[in-house]
Design an enzyme around this catalytic site. Structure first.
Site, PDB file in Angstrom:
ATOM      1  N   ASP A   1     -24.031 -57.849  30.576  1.00 23.65           N
ATOM      2  CA  ASP A   1     -23.068 -57.501  29.519  1.00 23.65           C
ATOM      3  C   ASP A   1     -22.124 -58.659  29.238  1.00 23.65           C
ATOM      4  OD1 ASP A   1     -23.960 -55.136  31.201  1.00 23.65           O
ATOM      5  OD2 ASP A   1     -23.215 -54.120  29.422  1.00 23.65           O
TER       6      ASP A   1
ATOM      7  N   HIS B   1     -24.360 -52.237  31.577  1.00 26.91           N
ATOM      8  CA  HIS B   1     -23.894 -51.200  30.674  1.00 26.91           C
ATOM      9  C   HIS B   1     -22.458 -50.771  30.927  1.00 26.91           C
ATOM     10  CE1 HIS B   1     -24.615 -48.538  27.419  1.00 26.91           C
ATOM     11  NE2 HIS B   1     -24.830 -47.438  28.089  1.00 26.91           N
ATOM     12  N   VAL B   2     -22.126 -50.419  32.148  1.00 29.39           N
ATOM     13  CA  VAL B   2     -20.749 -50.071  32.493  1.00 29.39           C
ATOM     14  C   VAL B   2     -20.018 -51.367  32.832  1.00 29.39           C
ATOM     15  CG1 VAL B   2     -19.268 -48.790  34.073  1.00 29.39           C
ATOM     16  CG2 VAL B   2     -21.478 -47.833  33.353  1.00 29.39           C
ATOM     17  N   HIS B   3     -18.881 -51.597  32.163  1.00 29.61           N
ATOM     18  CA  HIS B   3     -18.216 -52.901  32.272  1.00 29.61           C
ATOM     19  C   HIS B   3     -17.301 -52.954  33.484  1.00 29.61           C
ATOM     20  CE1 HIS B   3     -18.966 -53.163  27.684  1.00 29.61           C
ATOM     21  NE2 HIS B   3     -20.062 -53.304  28.391  1.00 29.61           N
TER      22      HIS B   3
ATOM     23  N   ASP C   1     -27.448 -56.589  27.295  1.00 26.94           N
ATOM     24  CA  ASP C   1     -26.286 -56.776  26.424  1.00 26.94           C
ATOM     25  C   ASP C   1     -25.884 -58.246  26.417  1.00 26.94           C
ATOM     26  OD1 ASP C   1     -26.325 -54.158  25.701  1.00 26.94           O
ATOM     27  OD2 ASP C   1     -24.454 -53.594  26.682  1.00 26.94           O
TER      28      ASP C   1
ATOM     29  N   TYR D   1     -23.338 -59.204  21.798  1.00 25.04           N
ATOM     30  CA  TYR D   1     -22.419 -58.246  21.166  1.00 25.04           C
ATOM     31  C   TYR D   1     -22.159 -58.581  19.699  1.00 25.04           C
ATOM     32  CZ  TYR D   1     -21.693 -56.028  25.648  1.00 25.04           C
ATOM     33  OH  TYR D   1     -21.901 -55.348  26.824  1.00 25.04           O
TER      34      TYR D   1
ATOM     35  N   HIS E   1     -30.920 -51.500  32.155  1.00 23.66           N
ATOM     36  CA  HIS E   1     -29.578 -51.624  31.572  1.00 23.66           C
ATOM     37  C   HIS E   1     -28.670 -50.452  31.954  1.00 23.66           C
ATOM     38  CE1 HIS E   1     -26.454 -53.197  29.135  1.00 23.66           C
ATOM     39  NE2 HIS E   1     -26.375 -52.097  28.431  1.00 23.66           N
TER      40      HIS E   1
ATOM     41  N   HIS F   1     -20.184 -44.110  30.036  1.00 25.62           N
ATOM     42  CA  HIS F   1     -21.655 -43.996  30.026  1.00 25.62           C
ATOM     43  C   HIS F   1     -22.129 -43.077  31.155  1.00 25.62           C
ATOM     44  CE1 HIS F   1     -21.522 -47.086  27.051  1.00 25.62           C
ATOM     45  NE2 HIS F   1     -21.078 -47.996  27.879  1.00 25.62           N
TER      46      HIS F   1
ATOM     47  N   ASN G   1     -28.377 -51.836  25.092  1.00 19.94           N
ATOM     48  CA  ASN G   1     -28.151 -51.127  23.828  1.00 19.94           C
ATOM     49  C   ASN G   1     -27.636 -52.053  22.728  1.00 19.94           C
ATOM     50  OD1 ASN G   1     -25.904 -50.927  25.744  1.00 19.94           O
ATOM     51  ND2 ASN G   1     -24.781 -50.022  24.026  1.00 19.94           N
TER      52      ASN G   1
HETATM   53 FE   LIG Z   1     -24.631 -51.574  27.272  1.00 23.08          FE
END
Ligand SMILES: [Fe+2]
Length: 475
Positions: free
Chosen positions: A175, A363-365, A204, A207, A326, A336, A241
């Site tokens: 990410d 996915h989870v930041h 990711d 962005y 992801h 998420h 995503n």
């Molecule tokens: Fe993501």
């Protein structure tokens, strides 16, 4: 229980350390006894902002039609091929890669393909992809692109031949995006005293889709930003995503269009029929990349491929079995939450049966590491739905903390669940340093610390050769 050593910044004062340790001990022992450690490290609250277009890290290389956004990834199953990609803006230019072994005068050439795409009102440059094959293992090569106009030269080292006792070091980034924090993450990875040889990227990328009309100029800036690493060592791509770029309101209905034109994977080498789920062998590791946003239900191509893929893994050749995806399966943040649940239901029993060593997701930041747990006993009538300790199960690591402009996930479920060993909402990266067939050293680095500071760390014991409980090795 990992406590002080795992969650304490070396930059704090001694007094702060004592207070922290005592407080952390009380909290963990008395109040938060359900799970592992929730780090009390507090980041300075600041907004995550993308770097402006005129930032030096986005600079266009000098020279007419100079190749830019140069990147490499593995090009076959076992590491003897490399896919070299770059973009030329003014005209197609040469699509040849010249390459040679270090200390060798003999130059070879390979020729690739040039493609372009349009996305709404954006037209891409000329995107070059060229696979160079039949390389020797464990060898440094130089390569040149932009031949005849503005040539640029880079280098990489091929991995050792797959085998059980060839050490190899992977970096882990997810990410990433292109904020000031993203730049810090990449710098920390580059400056880490433990040198990563290949990045396992868990999805990711740019962005760009957060910009109006999914401004694909931000795909170009991202490509220039990461060139300083990915032109010299392969990044192994996982689709997230933010790669989907599905925008029917713009008339863009072909998912993954920018990503799939720009970033290639060697999926055919592992008999995959789609570019986002595939496997590679790299040194002592067998790496399976899964696609959270491609069909994975029963009877789908990904399901059928994975079913046969696990059976192909020879742990005598590649003892370390790693899976990238992801959307995480075990995530205790309030972001998420449970998005990975349907894939977990489909595939988790295989992960236990085939003794996967580690699963890395994004996915989870934020950052989180699980204990070895599984949750495969449940059926529709028995009600057994709680994750349980399972030494045949992988450790699940969420490392979507690259630093993108969406900011940190800092809201956690409370109390910390039993299965969660360590979690902290900070940006950073990790290193998975395989020593031999039995041991791998793992460490997570947060961007606020010095390059050498390891915040969460543990020794992994290989599930095939050394399947002992390694929980005491979390330092
Ligand atoms: Fe993501």
């Amino acid at each position: 229980m990992a406590l002080a050593g795992s969650s304490f910044s070396s930059s704090a004062s001694v007094f702060g350390a004592i207070v922290f340790i005592v407080l952390g001990f009380v909290l963990n022992q008395a109040y938060l006894c359900h799970g592992g450690t929730t780090s009390t490290f507090v980041r300075k609250a600041e907004k995550t902002v993308d770097m402006p277009l005129d930032s030096d890290v986005f600079a266009v290389p000098p020279g007419y039609n100079a190749p830019q956004q140069v990147h490499i990834t593995q090009g076959d199953l076992d590491g003897k091929a490399v896919i070299v990609s770059w973009i030329t803006m003014e005209e197609p230019g040469s699509n040849t890669v010249a390459y040679w072994k270090e200390n060798s005068a003999e130059k070879k050439e390979a020729t690739g393909k040039i493609i372009q795409y349009k996305f709404y009102n954006y037209s891409s440059g000329h995107i070059h992809h060229c696979t160079i094959k039949q390389l020797e293992h464990d060898t440094k090569y130089y390569y040149e692109v932009g031949i005849g106009q503005s040539p640029r030269t880079f280098w990489f080292t091929t991995p050792p031949k797959p085998g059980p006792d060839v050490p190899y070091t992977f970096g882990l980034i997810g990410d990433l995006g292109q904020s000031y924090d993203s730049n810090r993450t990449l710098s920390h990875y580059e400056q880490n005293p433990i040198k990563g040889q290949t990045v396992l990227f868990v999805g990711d990328l740019s962005y760009a889709d957060n910009y109006p009309d999914h401004d694909n100029v931000r795909w170009d800036t991202w490509g220039r930003f990461i060139e300083r690493s990915v032109a010299y060592q392969p990044w192994i791509w996982t689709a997230g995503n933010h790669e989907i770029d599905f925008a029917p309101e713009l008339g863009e209905t072909k998912p993954f269009k920018p990503f799939s034109h720009r970033y290639r994977t060697p999926y055919r080498a592992s008999n995959s029929t789609g570019p986002f789920w595939y496997s590679i062998k790299r040194g002592p590791a067998y790496i399976i990349v899964l696609a959270s946003y491609s069909a994975y239900g029963k009877y789908t191509p990904q399901f059928k491929w994975l079913e046969s893929e696990f059976k192909k893994v020879n742990r005598n050749e590649t003892p370390w079995l790693i899976v990238l995806m992801h959307a995480p399966w075990y995530n205790s943040y309030n972001y998420h939450y449970m998005e990975g649940e349907t894939m977990r239901v489909m595939y988790e029993a295989w992960f236990v049966k085939y003794k996967v060593d580690a699963v890395f997701a994004g996915h989870v930041h934020a950052y989180e590491r699980s204990k070895r747990v599984s949750n495969i006993a449940y059926n529709i009538v028995n009600g057994i739905c709680k994750p349980v300790d399972d030494q045949s199960a992988p450790v699940y690591i969420t490392i979507g903390d690259g630093g993108n402009l969406e900011g940190l996930a800092n809201n956690m479920t409370e109390p910390q669940p039993d299965y969660s060993a360590f979690r902290e909402a900070s940006f950073g990266h990790a290193i998975f340093d395989i020593k031999n067939r039995t041991h791998a050293y793992y460490a997570w680095n947060r961007n606020q610390d010095g390059y050498a500071v390891e915040v969460d760390k543990m020794w992994f014991f290989n599930r095939y050769y050394n399947p002992h409980d390694e929980s005491a090795s979390a330092l």
